[in-house]
Design a protein around this motif. Structure first.
Motif, mmCIF file in Angstrom:
data_model
loop_
_atom_site.group_PDB
_atom_site.id
_atom_site.type_symbol
_atom_site.label_atom_id
_atom_site.label_comp_id
_atom_site.label_asym_id
_atom_site.label_seq_id
_atom_site.Cartn_x
_atom_site.Cartn_y
_atom_site.Cartn_z
ATOM 1 N N ILE A 108 0.861 -1.176 0.000
ATOM 2 C CA ILE A 108 0.000 0.000 0.000
ATOM 3 C C ILE A 108 0.898 1.227 0.000
ATOM 4 O O ILE A 108 1.711 1.407 0.905
ATOM 5 C CB ILE A 108 -0.939 0.002 1.221
ATOM 6 C CG1 ILE A 108 -1.802 -1.269 1.238
ATOM 7 C CG2 ILE A 108 -1.818 1.261 1.206
ATOM 8 C CD1 ILE A 108 -2.675 -1.414 2.471
ATOM 9 N N ARG A 130 -6.774 2.016 -6.818
ATOM 10 C CA ARG A 130 -6.566 3.413 -6.433
ATOM 11 C C ARG A 130 -7.654 3.842 -5.442
ATOM 12 O O ARG A 130 -8.835 3.633 -5.679
ATOM 13 C CB ARG A 130 -6.608 4.307 -7.663
ATOM 14 C CG ARG A 130 -6.185 5.727 -7.391
ATOM 15 C CD ARG A 130 -5.902 6.435 -8.721
ATOM 16 N NE ARG A 130 -5.438 7.781 -8.514
ATOM 17 C CZ ARG A 130 -6.226 8.840 -8.536
ATOM 18 N NH1 ARG A 130 -7.521 8.720 -8.759
ATOM 19 N NH2 ARG A 130 -5.732 10.037 -8.344
ATOM 20 N N VAL A 131 -7.234 4.470 -4.355
ATOM 21 C CA VAL A 131 -8.133 4.955 -3.318
ATOM 22 C C VAL A 131 -7.918 6.457 -3.201
ATOM 23 O O VAL A 131 -6.829 6.914 -2.844
ATOM 24 C CB VAL A 131 -7.866 4.253 -1.970
ATOM 25 C CG1 VAL A 131 -8.813 4.775 -0.900
ATOM 26 C CG2 VAL A 131 -7.955 2.738 -2.110
ATOM 27 N N ASP A 132 -8.955 7.237 -3.497
ATOM 28 C CA ASP A 132 -8.865 8.697 -3.491
ATOM 29 C C ASP A 132 -9.449 9.245 -2.191
ATOM 30 O O ASP A 132 -10.650 9.166 -1.950
ATOM 31 C CB ASP A 132 -9.617 9.265 -4.691
ATOM 32 C CG ASP A 132 -9.407 10.750 -4.889
ATOM 33 O OD1 ASP A 132 -8.847 11.414 -3.978
ATOM 34 O OD2 ASP A 132 -9.810 11.251 -5.941
ATOM 35 N N THR A 133 -8.584 9.815 -1.361
ATOM 36 C CA THR A 133 -9.024 10.335 -0.059
ATOM 37 C C THR A 133 -9.247 11.841 -0.089
ATOM 38 O O THR A 133 -9.567 12.433 0.943
ATOM 39 C CB THR A 133 -7.995 10.013 1.039
ATOM 40 O OG1 THR A 133 -6.786 10.733 0.783
ATOM 41 C CG2 THR A 133 -7.702 8.525 1.109
ATOM 42 N N VAL A 188 -5.428 6.726 5.894
ATOM 43 C CA VAL A 188 -6.273 5.710 5.254
ATOM 44 C C VAL A 188 -5.434 4.499 4.850
ATOM 45 O O VAL A 188 -5.866 3.353 5.016
ATOM 46 C CB VAL A 188 -7.043 6.312 4.063
ATOM 47 C CG1 VAL A 188 -7.718 5.228 3.232
ATOM 48 C CG2 VAL A 188 -8.078 7.320 4.572
ATOM 49 N N ALA A 189 -4.223 4.722 4.348
ATOM 50 C CA ALA A 189 -3.351 3.595 3.989
ATOM 51 C C ALA A 189 -3.073 2.717 5.204
ATOM 52 O O ALA A 189 -3.113 1.481 5.116
ATOM 53 C CB ALA A 189 -2.041 4.113 3.395
ATOM 54 N N SER A 230 1.028 5.358 -0.118
ATOM 55 C CA SER A 230 0.317 6.634 -0.009
ATOM 56 C C SER A 230 1.157 7.703 -0.687
ATOM 57 O O SER A 230 2.392 7.630 -0.698
ATOM 58 C CB SER A 230 0.065 7.009 1.453
ATOM 59 O OG SER A 230 1.265 7.405 2.088
ATOM 60 N N SER A 281 -4.039 10.492 3.064
ATOM 61 C CA SER A 281 -3.625 9.262 2.378
ATOM 62 C C SER A 281 -2.862 8.336 3.314
ATOM 63 O O SER A 281 -3.040 7.114 3.277
ATOM 64 C CB SER A 281 -2.796 9.574 1.132
ATOM 65 O OG SER A 281 -1.586 10.229 1.463
ATOM 66 N N SER A 320 -12.986 0.067 0.112
ATOM 67 C CA SER A 320 -11.655 -0.210 -0.433
ATOM 68 C C SER A 320 -11.100 -1.522 0.114
ATOM 69 O O SER A 320 -10.490 -2.297 -0.630
ATOM 70 C CB SER A 320 -10.704 0.946 -0.111
ATOM 71 O OG SER A 320 -11.176 2.147 -0.679
ATOM 72 N N VAL A 358 -2.952 5.025 -2.486
ATOM 73 C CA VAL A 358 -3.873 5.879 -1.729
ATOM 74 C C VAL A 358 -3.410 7.327 -1.891
ATOM 75 O O VAL A 358 -2.300 7.676 -1.502
ATOM 76 C CB VAL A 358 -3.918 5.469 -0.241
ATOM 77 C CG1 VAL A 358 -4.963 6.282 0.496
ATOM 78 C CG2 VAL A 358 -4.191 3.966 -0.095
#
Length: 143
Positions: free
Chosen positions: A19, A36-39, A115-116, A21, A112, A82, A103
């Motif tokens: 993962i 992909r994770v958009d914070t 959340v990561a 960030s 990021s 996610s 992230v």
């Protein structure tokens, strides 16, 4: 003897997910296939006058920053969705392929990272080997 040791290790002890960030404002996003994770829709601590002074020089590894981000509207849903997606991909990756997550937030120091780390905790709790990397955690706050 090496094969005996390798054979006795749990497959979940191996790194199955990385993962990363990062902040999109630095213009050097990680490359490669990844979920992909958009914070960026979450509250950003340096933009909140109520916590700015305390969190400006902290980062997403700080428990107070992590709690602030986690309590942002929509954060729990984003993290759970996610994690479900990552777990589904990991369950299908029985051939040893890694499932990576990228992230993103604006600067790569607060949202990021927090959340990561939450995602890594959830994947580890499910028995997967996870490594985290925070590309921009030590970069200055972007204007």
């Amino acid at each position: 003897m090496t094969s005996d040791l390798k054979g006795s290790q749990s497959p979940h002890a191996l790194i199955q997910s990385v993962i990363i960030s990062y902040g999109d404002g630095h213009c050097d996003a990680p490359r490669g296939d990844a979920l992909r994770v958009d914070t960026r829709p979450l509250r950003n601590p340096p933009e909140d006058p109520a916590v700015r002074a305390r969190m400006l020089h902290a980062n997403g590894l700080d428990p107070e920053v992590r709690a602030y981000v986690r309590n942002s509207p929509g954060a729990e849903r984003l993290i759970e969705r996610s994690a479900r997606r990552a777990l589904a991909l990991l369950a299908q990756a029985s051939d040893g392929r890694r499932v990576d997550l990228h992230v993103v937030c604006g600067g790569g120091r607060h949202r990021s990272v927090a959340v990561a780390e939450d995602l890594a905790d959830l994947l580890r709790a499910a028995g997967y080997g996870v490594e985290t990397e925070h590309l921009h955690i030590d970069r200055p706050i972007l204007p």
